[in-house]
Scaffold this active site. Structure first.
Site, short mmCIF file in Angstrom:
data_model
loop_
_atom_site.label_atom_id
_atom_site.label_comp_id
_atom_site.label_asym_id
_atom_site.label_seq_id
_atom_site.Cartn_x
_atom_site.Cartn_y
_atom_site.Cartn_z
N PRO A 75 0.91 -1.15 -0.01
CA PRO A 75 0.01 0.18 -0.14
C PRO A 75 1.06 1.28 -0.12
CG PRO A 75 0.16 -0.78 2.15
CD PRO A 75 0.77 -1.95 1.34
N CYS A 76 1.43 1.38 -1.16
CA CYS A 76 2.24 2.91 -1.27
C CYS A 76 1.47 3.99 -1.15
CB CYS A 76 3.25 2.81 -2.37
SG CYS A 76 2.39 2.34 -4.18
N HIS A 77 -0.07 3.84 -1.49
CA HIS A 77 -0.92 4.92 -1.58
C HIS A 77 -0.99 5.46 -0.23
CE1 HIS A 77 -3.45 1.39 -0.99
NE2 HIS A 77 -4.01 2.10 -0.36
#
Length: 159
Positions: free
Chosen positions: A122-124
């Protein structure tokens, strides 16, 4: 040999790649020119199913064999990103601190941007120290959509 599949998502067409060693990439394409895969390769079925559950709001964590390709440092960053809980965000500075050195903030941000497993890693969930949306390979509108999707406080439309 890598298998691949193209699926529809609320963010556009996603391309999924992987093999017996695991899922190597999930990216959302910036155009809708790819043809949706009619028969998903068996090796990718679980990934497709879990992504559909995520978008339906019934999955908060992924349970997949992952095989992203990157440097040792990038893999360390991606492992750290995987610890950010669903519905939560951290800053790039927090990420650098978790990696053990605030001076790696730019390198960590760069590794974040090279994450080949969108949504699953989950880089977001990484934002600016001031709470702003900063940098997202898929575009800020997709980042905002994902954060809204994961928010425990759903925004209701007035109209």
């Amino acid at each position: 040999m890598n298998e691949e599949a193209y699926i529809n998502t609320p963010l556009g067409i996603a391309k999924i790649c992987g093999n017996v060693d695991g899922i190597s990439s999930v990216t959302v394409l910036n155009n809708d020119l790819a043809e949706i895969t009619s028969v998903i390769p068996e090796i990718l079925e679980d990934c497709v199913y879990q992504l559909q559950e995520y978008f339906n709001g019934t999955r908060q964590q992924f349970n997949l064999n992952l095989n992203p390709q990157g440097t040792d440092f990038q893999k360390r960053v991606w492992e750290q990103l995987s610890t950010i809980p669903y519905g939560k965000t951290i800053s790039y500075l927090d990420l650098a601190k978790q990696l053990g050195d605030v001076k790696v903030i730019r390198a960590a941000a760069s590794a974040n941007g090279k994450n080949p497993l969108w949504i699953i890693i989950p880089c977001h969930r990484v934002i600016g120290t001031d709470g702003s949306l900063t940098g997202y390979a898929g575009g800020l509108s997709r980042k905002q959509w994902l954060l809204n999707h994961e928010s425990p406080y759903k925004q209701q439309s007035l109209f």
